[in-house]
Scaffold this active site. Structure first.
Site, PDB file in Angstrom:
ATOM      1  N   ASP A   1      43.806  41.261 -50.269  1.00  0.00           N
ATOM      2  CA  ASP A   1      42.478  40.666 -50.071  1.00  0.00           C
ATOM      3  C   ASP A   1      41.650  41.533 -49.125  1.00  0.00           C
ATOM      4  O   ASP A   1      42.066  41.799 -48.002  1.00  0.00           O
ATOM      5  CB  ASP A   1      42.630  39.268 -49.439  1.00  0.00           C
ATOM      6  CG  ASP A   1      41.273  38.600 -49.235  1.00  0.00           C
ATOM      7  OD1 ASP A   1      40.777  38.000 -50.196  1.00  0.00           O
ATOM      8  OD2 ASP A   1      40.707  38.703 -48.126  1.00  0.00           O
TER       9      ASP A   1
ATOM     10  N   TYR B   1      34.352  43.965 -44.442  1.00  0.00           N
ATOM     11  CA  TYR B   1      35.414  44.444 -43.546  1.00  0.00           C
ATOM     12  C   TYR B   1      35.323  45.957 -43.290  1.00  0.00           C
ATOM     13  O   TYR B   1      36.023  46.475 -42.420  1.00  0.00           O
ATOM     14  CB  TYR B   1      36.817  44.112 -44.077  1.00  0.00           C
ATOM     15  CG  TYR B   1      37.071  42.640 -44.358  1.00  0.00           C
ATOM     16  CD1 TYR B   1      36.241  41.644 -43.844  1.00  0.00           C
ATOM     17  CD2 TYR B   1      38.143  42.232 -45.146  1.00  0.00           C
ATOM     18  CE1 TYR B   1      36.464  40.304 -44.122  1.00  0.00           C
ATOM     19  CE2 TYR B   1      38.377  40.891 -45.414  1.00  0.00           C
ATOM     20  CZ  TYR B   1      37.523  39.938 -44.908  1.00  0.00           C
ATOM     21  OH  TYR B   1      37.746  38.605 -45.177  1.00  0.00           O
TER      22      TYR B   1
ATOM     23  N   LYS C   1      34.917  40.949 -51.839  1.00  0.00           N
ATOM     24  CA  LYS C   1      33.866  39.926 -51.728  1.00  0.00           C
ATOM     25  C   LYS C   1      32.490  40.554 -51.596  1.00  0.00           C
ATOM     26  O   LYS C   1      32.324  41.579 -50.912  1.00  0.00           O
ATOM     27  CB  LYS C   1      34.135  39.040 -50.490  1.00  0.00           C
ATOM     28  CG  LYS C   1      35.580  38.537 -50.430  1.00  0.00           C
ATOM     29  CD  LYS C   1      35.876  37.655 -49.253  1.00  0.00           C
ATOM     30  CE  LYS C   1      37.381  37.456 -49.107  1.00  0.00           C
ATOM     31  NZ  LYS C   1      38.045  38.431 -48.250  1.00  0.00           N
TER      32      LYS C   1
ATOM     33  N   HIS D   1      31.005  35.874 -50.626  1.00  0.00           N
ATOM     34  CA  HIS D   1      31.704  35.729 -49.343  1.00  0.00           C
ATOM     35  C   HIS D   1      31.289  34.446 -48.605  1.00  0.00           C
ATOM     36  O   HIS D   1      32.131  33.727 -48.066  1.00  0.00           O
ATOM     37  CB  HIS D   1      31.450  36.968 -48.477  1.00  0.00           C
ATOM     38  CG  HIS D   1      32.504  37.230 -47.456  1.00  0.00           C
ATOM     39  ND1 HIS D   1      32.811  38.495 -47.020  1.00  0.00           N
ATOM     40  CD2 HIS D   1      33.325  36.407 -46.770  1.00  0.00           C
ATOM     41  CE1 HIS D   1      33.775  38.414 -46.113  1.00  0.00           C
ATOM     42  NE2 HIS D   1      34.106  37.161 -45.951  1.00  0.00           N
TER      43      HIS D   1
END
Ligand code: NDP
Length: 294
Positions: free
Chosen positions: A46, A51, A76, A107
């Site tokens: 994931d 990120y 996402k 997200h």
């Protein structure tokens, strides 16, 4: 319980119950973590554009030597990309260096500007419509679409107009914030749930809870295994603990069958102290002040 059971999505695809989370997994460490996890049996990773590590996650996948088609890969759509859905997908595919995603999530239902403020002119409903369009037109690029951080009322609103029922809703879930109401709503509509922050997020504070330690002794496993197993024992739920530490990545892959009584004892914790660990500023620091539903 076999460590690598899976949940069947409404697309027919199997999503491995256990995945590796990668939030706050820095470039340099995350490649090694992803490769280590895949070499030790994980088949679900994931990540998210937010990120800032999609490129390195892709490198970790390659370093592992595990064929891409054996891996369930989720990323996402970032909040500031909600106006540019099709190009954001292409950017994620390029960064991950993969021809397709197994799952692509909105997200948060919170469109944002590039500067980080709320984008009040953009409706998250249009973002979902754009995600449906890309999914229908490019099945070779994205195998399933879903949402993240959707409450019951947001899900109900989505289902009023959606032509594609989300495959997954990824939400915070652990003994201090179970969100059982959302899990039940998802089950009702055939939507799988992925539980994030299962250990209580950064520094895993829930490992210190006495009931978690007691159950770890009972099953002769680590406290992390109890928290991860709690989620894996809930029908229709998958779970994505994060670690960049090799021995923890291996340790976290042990899943045990908990009794109903054990699960009840863990569910009791929230009654004493409901805590949400993931409180980004655009949600009103914990009040989850999403855009109004009107
Ligand atoms: P987790 O609950 O997975 O906890 C991560 C923390 O636990 C890290 O500090 C990690 O340290 C530590 N840890 C992991 N395993 C062990 C262990 N066996 N013993 C002791 N400590 C341990 O938190 P996250 O918030 O990262 O959630 C998991 C994933 O869920 C994220 O990484 C991300 O992929 C996803 N997520 C999604 C969100 C969304 O909005 N959709 C929001 C938040 C998370 P170390 O790495 O140093 O080993």
């Amino acid at each position: 319980m076999p460590a690598h059971k899976s949940v069947k999505l409404n697309t027919g695809a199997e999503m491995p119950t256990l995945g590796l989370g990668t939030w706050r997994s820095q470039p340099g460490a995350v490649e090694r973590a992803v490769a280590h996890a895949l070499k030790h049996g994980y088949r679900h990773i994931d990540t998210a554009t937010a990120y800032g590590n999609e490129k390195e996650v892709g490198e970790g996948i390659k370093q592992s030597g595990v064929p891409r088609e054996q891996i369930f890969l989720t990323t996402k759509l970032n909040n500031p990309d909600q106006r540019n859905v099709a190009s954001a997908l292409d950017a994620s595919l390029k960064a991950l260096d993969t021809p397709y995603l197994d799952l692509w999530l909105m997200h948060w239902p919170c469109p944002m500007t590039k500067e980080g403020g709320a984008d009040k002119e953009r409706d998250w409903r249009d973002t979902w419509r754009d995600m449906e369009k890309v999914y229908k037109e490019h099945p070779e690029k994205v195998k399933a679409i879903g949402v993240s951080n959707f409450s019951v009322s947001y899900l109900q609103e989505l289902l009023k107009f959606a032509t594609v029922v989300p495959a997954v809703n990824q939400i915070e879930s652990h003994p201090l914030c179970l969100q059982e109401d959302i899990v039940e709503e998802c089950r009702k509509h055939g939507i799988a749930v992925t539980a994030y922050s299962p250990l209580g997020s950064d520094q895993a504070p829930l490992l210190e809870k006495p009931v978690v330690k007691k159950l770890a002794e009972k099953y002769k496993v680590a406290p992390s295994n109890i928290l991860i197993s709690l989620q894996a024992n809930r029908p229709g739920v998958t779970v994505i603990p994060k670690s960049v530490t090799p021995h923890r990545i291996e340790e976290n892959a042990i899943i045990v069958d908990l009794t109903e009584e054990d699960i009840k004892a863990l569910f009791e914790l929230e009654k004493e102290n409901h805590t949400r660990f993931c409180k980004p500023y655009w949600t009103g620091w914990g009040n989850i002040g999403f855009p109004d539903l009107d």
